[in-house]
Design an enzyme around this catalytic site. Structure first.
Site, PDB file in Angstrom:
ATOM      1  N   ARG A 111       0.860  -1.187   0.000  1.00 51.13           N
ATOM      2  CA  ARG A 111       0.000   0.000   0.000  1.00 51.13           C
ATOM      3  C   ARG A 111       0.888   1.226   0.000  1.00 51.13           C
ATOM      4  O   ARG A 111       1.911   1.272   0.695  1.00 51.13           O
ATOM      5  CB  ARG A 111      -0.870   0.041   1.264  1.00 51.13           C
ATOM      6  CG  ARG A 111      -2.066  -0.892   1.205  1.00 51.13           C
ATOM      7  CD  ARG A 111      -3.002  -0.677   2.364  1.00 51.13           C
ATOM      8  NE  ARG A 111      -2.292  -0.506   3.616  1.00 51.13           N
ATOM      9  CZ  ARG A 111      -2.657   0.306   4.596  1.00 51.13           C
ATOM     10  NH1 ARG A 111      -3.718   1.066   4.454  1.00 51.13           N
ATOM     11  NH2 ARG A 111      -1.960   0.375   5.705  1.00 51.13           N
ATOM     12  N   SER A 175       7.144  -5.218   6.985  1.00 52.12           N
ATOM     13  CA  SER A 175       6.603  -6.138   8.002  1.00 52.12           C
ATOM     14  C   SER A 175       7.310  -7.477   8.055  1.00 52.12           C
ATOM     15  O   SER A 175       6.694  -8.538   7.870  1.00 52.12           O
ATOM     16  CB  SER A 175       5.121  -6.334   7.725  1.00 52.12           C
ATOM     17  OG  SER A 175       4.507  -5.089   7.580  1.00 52.12           O
ATOM     18  N   ASP A 229       5.328  -3.335  11.078  1.00 54.67           N
ATOM     19  CA  ASP A 229       3.888  -3.034  11.071  1.00 54.67           C
ATOM     20  C   ASP A 229       3.279  -2.984  12.480  1.00 54.67           C
ATOM     21  O   ASP A 229       2.364  -2.206  12.745  1.00 54.67           O
ATOM     22  CB  ASP A 229       3.100  -4.006  10.171  1.00 54.67           C
ATOM     23  CG  ASP A 229       3.365  -5.475  10.451  1.00 54.67           C
ATOM     24  OD1 ASP A 229       4.263  -5.782  11.242  1.00 54.67           O
ATOM     25  OD2 ASP A 229       2.665  -6.324   9.854  1.00 54.67           O
TER      26      ASP A 229
HETATM   27  C1  BGC Z   1       7.038 -10.854  10.497  1.00 47.67           C
HETATM   28  C2  BGC Z   1       6.820  -9.679  11.426  1.00 47.67           C
HETATM   29  C3  BGC Z   1       5.476  -9.027  11.120  1.00 47.67           C
HETATM   30  C4  BGC Z   1       4.373 -10.055  11.170  1.00 47.67           C
HETATM   31  C5  BGC Z   1       3.000  -9.474  10.881  1.00 47.67           C
HETATM   32  C6  BGC Z   1       5.842 -11.790  10.546  1.00 47.67           C
HETATM   33  O1  BGC Z   1       5.993 -12.821   9.606  1.00 47.67           O
HETATM   34  O2  BGC Z   1       8.203 -11.556  10.855  1.00 47.67           O
HETATM   35  O3  BGC Z   1       7.855  -8.736  11.317  1.00 47.67           O
HETATM   36  O4  BGC Z   1       5.239  -8.011  12.067  1.00 47.67           O
HETATM   37  O5  BGC Z   1       4.636 -11.084  10.228  1.00 47.67           O
HETATM   38  O6  BGC Z   1       2.920  -8.900   9.626  1.00 47.67           O
END
Ligand code: BGC
Length: 485
Positions: A111, A175, A229
């Site tokens: 996004r 994320s 995130d």
């Molecule tokens: C990642 C995290 C992320 C989470 C939610 C996980 O697979 O390692 O960094 O915050 O997914 O998106």
């Protein structure tokens, strides 16, 4: 006849399990249900599955204790399945101003947002574009992936008339597990959620983005903040609710962050932040002090990162459907469900059952489970019997329920870490499709808080934090920009 009655009772019970906020312990109730009659091999097997997916209050207490010891180790830099990564930021005060591009790479979606902060907690989103990250980019080279991201930014800038001359600050929500080296740099520790683009692990993802932007000829963008995130979600939610001190994602993947006192972060070597708190990205999806079922192991073996992200694979949307598929396939092979020769190859294809269908099953409240019937027929089973559909819905509920109870156990662990007597109110900002779409996921979590804390459970408030991750990142970028002058 007896069998139909029992299945009807099972159906009513499964509907109740999900609709009811009260304390319903699947192991106890269904164990009684089954043991009160002469059992057959089929029923014993279903009971076995039920026990496998149950998360008892004792299990939850053990998870909390293990979370605490892993958190302690992670914060002091010892080896731990909880990485406890300092984010280099705390929540913001609410006076942030400016215009920012927020780039949010979560799972299969990217996004891009234009965010305007007015200095009095007012937030205006003047443009949002969504782009799909195709499999070829998730699994290709890092350069191809970042080129595509730069292309999306370019497209966004054009469609929102953003200048290519004046400096633009960008907030990058990335994320994945990143070893943050400053507020605007960090090395990818490991991919998750189906990503495996080569040449990115171990590299600074901001540098990779900058290089791709330059290749695209975009020279005026400066990455001001790199944010997980969960961190974005917490910062955005705490803008509205001061008592928010925990940010959680329950979507394609799962993770959480919380506010930690800088003195507790024994491994922190940098300067003390002004607020004396720092947000810690826990990467709780890696938590591994927990036992799994045969089906979890089978699912894990078919992932691109076997043996990693153990906790995430029991909770998040990327994996729940596949676990469900493996249980169903086993039940079909054992001739316990869909006793029809046309069902033999049903659900044979790996990853073919998406977690969304579990929400669909849970939402089907009709007496003949018509929506499930339609779904099954779309999968190739033209005719299905009601008893099998009841069992289908029930098995799905066991897997979803385990996910919600584990999430609640983890939230409880973090809150008790911050506030051992649960003396104050904690707002938990939660985003993600599993939490948002699975009926009563929140209710199941709350029943766990109630089991553990009784009356004091009202001090834990789960609050949906829709799409906060990009906005939160823009707020952090504004803090950084104001400090830089
Ligand atoms: C990642 C995290 C992320 C989470 C939610 C996980 O697979 O390692 O960094 O915050 O997914 O998106």
């Amino acid at each position: 006849m007896k069998k139909i009655l029992i299945l009807l009772l099972l159906f009513l019970l499964s509907a109740d399990l999900l609709a009811n906020n009260s304390q319903v312990e699947p192991r106890g109730s269904n164990y009684d249900l089954y043991s009160s009659r002469s059992s057959t091999a089929d029923e014993d097997f279903i009971r076995y599955i039920e026990k496998n997916f149950a998360v008892t209050p004792d299990d939850i207490r053990e998870i909390i204790a293990n979370f605490h010891s892993e958190m302690r180790k992670g914060l002091s830099g010892q080896e731990s399945s909880l990485q406890m990564i300092p984010s280099f930021t705390d929540v913001a005060i609410g006076k942030e101003t400016g215009k920012f591009i927020a780039l949010d790479l979560g799972g299969t979606n990217l996004r891009v947002l234009a965010v305007d902060l007015d200095g009095a907690k007012g937030i205006e989103i003047s443009g949002v574009n969504r782009y799909v990250i195709e499999k070829k980019y998730m699994e290709g080279t890092g350069e191809e992936l970042f080129n595509y991201i730069a292309e999306c930014i370019d497209n966004f800038m054009k469609s929102n008339n953003i200048s290519y001359e004046k400096k633009v600050d960008l907030a990058f929500t990335f994320s994945f597990a990143v070893d943050q080296t400053s507020i605007d740099s960090g090395k990818l520790i490991s991919w998750s959620k189906g990503f495996e683009a080569s040449g990115v692990e171990g590299k600074d993802v901001v540098a990779l983005l900058n290089e791709a932007l330059r290749r695209k000829g975009i020279k005026n963008i400066k990455v001001a903040a790199l944010v997980n995130d969960t961190v974005g979600t917490l910062v955005a939610k705490s803008y509205e609710e001061q008592a928010c001190d925990l940010g959680v994602i329950l979507g394609t993947g799962t993770n959480a962050c919380y506010r930690e006192k800088i003195n507790n972060i024994k491994k922190w070597k940098g300067l003390a932040p002004k607020s004396s708190n720092m947000i810690i990205n826990m990467e709780w999806g890696d938590f591994d002090k927990i036992s799994v079922t045969y089906y979890d192991r089978e699912m894990d073996a078919g992932t691109i990162n076997p043996k990693e992200h153990k906790f995430e694979k029991m909770i998040s949307g990327m994996y729940l459907g596949e676990i469900f598929r493996l249980v169903l396939r086993d039940l079909i092979k054992r001739d316990i469900i869909f006793k029809d020769e046309n069902a033999v190859n049903l659900f044979d294809k790996q990853w073919s059952l998406k977690s969304e269908f579990m929400s669909l099953a849970a939402n089907d409240k009709s007496s003949n489970l018509g929506a499930i019937e339609v779904f099954l027929s779309e999968q190739g089973l033209k005719k299905s019997d009601l008893q099998s559909r009841i069992l289908f819905k029930y098995i799905s509920s066991l897997i979803a329920r385990r996910s919600a109870r584990l999430s609640a156990a983890a939230v409880s662990a973090v809150i008790l870490w911050m506030d051992p007597e649960l003396e104050r109110k904690h707002i938990v900002g939660i985003d993600g499709a599993v939490y948002e779409r699975y009926p009563d996921y929140k209710g199941i979590m709350e029943s766990v808080f109630n089991e553990l804390f009784g009356d004091k459970s009202k001090n834990i408030v789960c609050d949906y934090a829709k799409d906060g991750s990009g906005i939160g990142a823009a707020i952090i970028a504004a803090v950084v920009a104001s400090e830089e002058g």
